[in-house]
Design a protein around this motif. Structure first.
Motif, PDB file in Angstrom:
ATOM      1  N   HIS A   1      15.069  -3.637   4.487  1.00 50.02           N
ATOM      2  CA  HIS A   1      14.475  -4.952   4.777  1.00 50.02           C
ATOM      3  C   HIS A   1      15.482  -5.819   5.533  1.00 50.02           C
ATOM      4  O   HIS A   1      16.688  -5.702   5.287  1.00 50.02           O
ATOM      5  CB  HIS A   1      14.086  -5.661   3.475  1.00 50.02           C
ATOM      6  CG  HIS A   1      12.882  -5.054   2.835  1.00 50.02           C
ATOM      7  ND1 HIS A   1      12.351  -5.506   1.652  1.00 50.02           N
ATOM      8  CD2 HIS A   1      12.079  -4.037   3.221  1.00 50.02           C
ATOM      9  CE1 HIS A   1      11.287  -4.798   1.333  1.00 50.02           C
ATOM     10  NE2 HIS A   1      11.106  -3.880   2.263  1.00 50.02           N
TER      11      HIS A   1
ATOM     12  N   LYS B   1       8.105   4.195   5.113  1.00 49.82           N
ATOM     13  CA  LYS B   1       7.991   3.807   3.700  1.00 49.82           C
ATOM     14  C   LYS B   1       9.381   3.776   3.097  1.00 49.82           C
ATOM     15  O   LYS B   1      10.066   4.795   3.085  1.00 49.82           O
ATOM     16  CB  LYS B   1       7.138   4.798   2.900  1.00 49.82           C
ATOM     17  CG  LYS B   1       5.835   5.182   3.540  1.00 49.82           C
ATOM     18  CD  LYS B   1       4.826   4.074   3.488  1.00 49.82           C
ATOM     19  CE  LYS B   1       3.663   4.414   4.391  1.00 49.82           C
ATOM     20  NZ  LYS B   1       2.953   3.268   4.873  1.00 49.82           N
ATOM     21  N   GLY B   2       9.755   2.612   2.631  1.00 47.97           N
ATOM     22  CA  GLY B   2      11.081   2.485   2.029  1.00 47.97           C
ATOM     23  C   GLY B   2      12.145   2.235   3.082  1.00 47.97           C
ATOM     24  O   GLY B   2      13.271   2.684   2.966  1.00 47.97           O
TER      25      GLY B   2
ATOM     26  N   ALA C   1       0.811  -1.198   0.000  1.00 51.77           N
ATOM     27  CA  ALA C   1       0.000   0.000   0.000  1.00 51.77           C
ATOM     28  C   ALA C   1       0.850   1.256   0.000  1.00 51.77           C
ATOM     29  O   ALA C   1       1.958   1.263   0.470  1.00 51.77           O
ATOM     30  CB  ALA C   1      -0.853  -0.021   1.228  1.00 51.77           C
ATOM     31  N   TYR C   2       0.301   2.278  -0.535  1.00 51.64           N
ATOM     32  CA  TYR C   2       0.994   3.548  -0.637  1.00 51.64           C
ATOM     33  C   TYR C   2       0.104   4.588   0.010  1.00 51.64           C
ATOM     34  O   TYR C   2      -0.743   5.183  -0.621  1.00 51.64           O
ATOM     35  CB  TYR C   2       1.281   3.876  -2.104  1.00 51.64           C
ATOM     36  CG  TYR C   2       2.124   2.814  -2.715  1.00 51.64           C
ATOM     37  CD1 TYR C   2       1.537   1.747  -3.385  1.00 51.64           C
ATOM     38  CD2 TYR C   2       3.492   2.819  -2.534  1.00 51.64           C
ATOM     39  CE1 TYR C   2       2.314   0.733  -3.887  1.00 51.64           C
ATOM     40  CE2 TYR C   2       4.260   1.807  -3.045  1.00 51.64           C
ATOM     41  CZ  TYR C   2       3.669   0.763  -3.727  1.00 51.64           C
ATOM     42  OH  TYR C   2       4.439  -0.232  -4.217  1.00 51.64           O
ATOM     43  N   SER C   3       0.300   4.754   1.325  1.00 50.52           N
ATOM     44  CA  SER C   3      -0.621   5.568   2.109  1.00 50.52           C
ATOM     45  C   SER C   3      -0.770   6.981   1.584  1.00 50.52           C
ATOM     46  O   SER C   3      -1.788   7.597   1.776  1.00 50.52           O
ATOM     47  CB  SER C   3      -0.139   5.674   3.551  1.00 50.52           C
ATOM     48  OG  SER C   3      -0.190   4.438   4.149  1.00 50.52           O
TER      49      SER C   3
ATOM     50  N   SER D   1       8.587  -7.148   3.167  1.00 45.25           N
ATOM     51  CA  SER D   1       8.226  -5.782   3.585  1.00 45.25           C
ATOM     52  C   SER D   1       7.215  -5.826   4.734  1.00 45.25           C
ATOM     53  O   SER D   1       7.323  -5.084   5.718  1.00 45.25           O
ATOM     54  CB  SER D   1       7.633  -5.040   2.386  1.00 45.25           C
ATOM     55  OG  SER D   1       7.051  -3.844   2.782  1.00 45.25           O
TER      56      SER D   1
ATOM     57  N   PRO E   1      11.838   7.847  -5.254  1.00 47.73           N
ATOM     58  CA  PRO E   1      11.398   9.124  -5.799  1.00 47.73           C
ATOM     59  C   PRO E   1      10.626   9.931  -4.751  1.00 47.73           C
ATOM     60  O   PRO E   1       9.979   9.345  -3.875  1.00 47.73           O
ATOM     61  CB  PRO E   1      10.472   8.724  -6.966  1.00 47.73           C
ATOM     62  CG  PRO E   1      10.146   7.301  -6.780  1.00 47.73           C
ATOM     63  CD  PRO E   1      11.159   6.697  -5.863  1.00 47.73           C
TER      64      PRO E   1
ATOM     65  N   LYS F   1      -8.703   4.376   0.346  1.00 53.65           N
ATOM     66  CA  LYS F   1      -7.672   3.343   0.198  1.00 53.65           C
ATOM     67  C   LYS F   1      -7.518   2.536   1.479  1.00 53.65           C
ATOM     68  O   LYS F   1      -7.308   3.109   2.544  1.00 53.65           O
ATOM     69  CB  LYS F   1      -6.355   4.022  -0.168  1.00 53.65           C
ATOM     70  CG  LYS F   1      -5.164   3.147  -0.130  1.00 53.65           C
ATOM     71  CD  LYS F   1      -4.161   3.661   0.848  1.00 53.65           C
ATOM     72  CE  LYS F   1      -3.289   2.580   1.383  1.00 53.65           C
ATOM     73  NZ  LYS F   1      -2.490   2.999   2.510  1.00 53.65           N
TER      74      LYS F   1
HETATM   75  N1  LIG Z   1       8.350   7.070  -3.464  1.00 56.51           N
HETATM   76  C1  LIG Z   1       8.377   6.137  -2.513  1.00 56.51           C
HETATM   77  N2  LIG Z   1       8.918   6.377  -1.291  1.00 56.51           N
HETATM   78  C2  LIG Z   1       8.937   5.408  -0.345  1.00 56.51           C
HETATM   79  N3  LIG Z   1       8.416   4.187  -0.503  1.00 56.51           N
HETATM   80  C3  LIG Z   1       7.871   3.912  -1.699  1.00 56.51           C
HETATM   81  C4  LIG Z   1       7.826   4.854  -2.736  1.00 56.51           C
HETATM   82  N4  LIG Z   1       7.214   4.298  -3.805  1.00 56.51           N
HETATM   83  C5  LIG Z   1       6.914   3.059  -3.439  1.00 56.51           C
HETATM   84  N5  LIG Z   1       7.310   2.817  -2.180  1.00 56.51           N
HETATM   85  C6  LIG Z   1       7.134   1.567  -1.494  1.00 56.51           C
HETATM   86  O1  LIG Z   1       5.985   1.732  -0.652  1.00 56.51           O
HETATM   87  C7  LIG Z   1       6.108   0.761   0.370  1.00 56.51           C
HETATM   88  C8  LIG Z   1       5.372   1.239   1.608  1.00 56.51           C
HETATM   89  O2  LIG Z   1       4.061   1.124   1.451  1.00 56.51           O
HETATM   90  P1  LIG Z   1       3.267   0.260   2.512  1.00 56.51           P
HETATM   91  O3  LIG Z   1       2.769  -0.928   1.819  1.00 56.51           O
HETATM   92  O4  LIG Z   1       4.053   0.031   3.744  1.00 56.51           O
HETATM   93  O5  LIG Z   1       2.095   1.248   2.828  1.00 56.51           O
HETATM   94  S1  LIG Z   1       0.967   1.035   3.895  1.00 56.51           S
HETATM   95  O6  LIG Z   1       1.506   1.447   5.168  1.00 56.51           O
HETATM   96  O7  LIG Z   1       0.575  -0.369   3.913  1.00 56.51           O
HETATM   97  O8  LIG Z   1      -0.074   1.903   3.443  1.00 56.51           O
HETATM   98  C9  LIG Z   1       7.584   0.698   0.668  1.00 56.51           C
HETATM   99  O9  LIG Z   1       7.877  -0.618   1.008  1.00 56.51           O
HETATM  100  P2  LIG Z   1       9.204  -0.942   1.849  1.00 56.51           P
HETATM  101  O10 LIG Z   1      10.350  -0.637   0.921  1.00 56.51           O
HETATM  102  O11 LIG Z   1       9.094  -2.359   2.195  1.00 56.51           O
HETATM  103  O12 LIG Z   1       9.175  -0.027   3.037  1.00 56.51           O
HETATM  104  C10 LIG Z   1       8.280   1.157  -0.605  1.00 56.51           C
HETATM  105  O13 LIG Z   1       9.021   0.143  -1.247  1.00 56.51           O
END
Ligand SMILES: Nc1ncnc2c1ncn2[C@@H]1O[C@H](COP(=O)(O)OS(=O)(=O)O)[C@@H](OP(=O)(O)O)[C@H]1O
Length: 278
Positions: A245, A241-242, A15-17, A125, A223, A89
């Motif tokens: 791992h 986010k990001g 997910a991409y909050s 993740s 990005p 979402k």
């Molecule tokens: N621009 C940008 N910046 C940071 N992260 C990014 C971006 N685009 C995609 N992602 C990926 O989004 C993953 C995080 O989303 P989540 O699935 O944890 O979101 S949620 O909390 O379930 O809503 C997060 O996963 P992880 O890398 O495992 O943290 C990222 O890989």
């Protein structure tokens, strides 16, 4: 579509909050255990940094969600003006059995956007997120397989969520494929403007967000926006986010990759899109 019909759902498996607007959980909540109701957290009661952490999930959940019968659920969505789109979402919608029927009964014209990434990376993740809230969690390998290195444990949610073909199958009983847009989580990182461009086209919007809006932040490794809306400063997603791992042995990754392959291929067939995970 008519006024009030413009509902869009993000069903994200990674997910991409930052794209989410307002949460209307369709799964049964504390006040809904015995009644088929839909609950929303009122904006005033959205979690704040002071909201206590849920003891098991480690997430911040507000109590007393506001509930309504499914047919009233539109009233829980923010009002839209002509030319506006309501988006909502919730990652768990995609994998929750009763949700397709409920969303269909609310609005069969809803457009559905599903963000998916390699289910193995997604599982790691997911584990990283749980680990950050639950120190002392067993290793990824211990949770992913039964009896040591036995069969893959599909009862573990981090594994189960990645069975995209199965989840999509539930949705296709209610919505035709044309109501869906499948967004690649990998391309959202490597080419955010391209994927967001597809989203804009799917929603019938002018392509306002383009590559001019993004830059690659080398510190974050992802990005980021050159300018946050209503601010002149750049903005990246938050720390959760990001994040890095945990290291998972190659053999474990390989076994999971092999496990998912047939499900991934089925998913490519169902969607008509090759996500390149295999
Ligand atoms: N621009 C940008 N910046 C940071 N992260 C990014 C971006 N685009 C995609 N992602 C990926 O989004 C993953 C995080 O989303 P989540 O699935 O944890 O979101 S949620 O909390 O379930 O809503 C997060 O996963 P992880 O890398 O495992 O943290 C990222 O890989």
């Amino acid at each position: 579509m008519e006024k009030g019909e413009r509902l869009g759902y993000m069903l994200t498996c990674s997910a991409y909050s930052h794209l989410g607007i307002w949460t209307v959980p369709l799964a049964r909540g504390p006040c809904c255990d015995s009644r088929p109701m839909i609950c929303a957290r009122q904006p005033a009661s959205l979690p704040t940094p002071d909201t206590p952490l849920h003891p098991k999930t480690g997430s911040r959940k507000t109590a007393d969600p506001f509930c309504a019968q499914p047919e009233d659920s539109r009233s829980l969505m923010p009002r839209t003006l002509d030319g506006q789109i309501t988006m909502e979402k919730t990652p768990s919608y995609f994998v929750t059995r009763e949700v397709p029927r409920r969303i269909h009964s609310m609005s069969p014209d809803t457009k559905l956007i599903v963000v998916v990434r390699n289910p193995v990376t997604r599982a790691i993740s997911d584990y990283a997120q749980t680990l950050s809230k639950t120190p002392g969690l067993p290793s990824f390998r211990a949770l992913a397989f039964r009896h040591g290195l036995g069969p893959v444990d599909t009862a573990w949610s981090a594994v189960r969520i990645g069975l995209y073909a199965q989840h999509l199958g539930n949705w296709l009983h209610y919505f035709p494929l044309s109501r869906f847009l499948f967004v690649s989580g990998e391309r959202l990182v490597s080419d955010p403007a391209g994927e967001v461009g597809r989203v804009q086209d799917f929603l019938g919007l002018k392509r306002v967000v383009t590559d001019k809006h993004f830059y690659f932040n080398t510190t974050k490794g992802f990005p980021c926006l050159k300018k946050a809306p209503e601010s002149s400063r750049p903005r990246c997603l938050g720390k959760s986010k990001g994040r890095p791992h945990p290291r998972v042995p190659k053999a474990v990754v390989q076994r999971l990759q092999d496990f998912y392959r047939p499900f991934n291929l089925k998913f490519y067939q169902m969607t008509g899109q090759d996500f390149g995970w295999d």
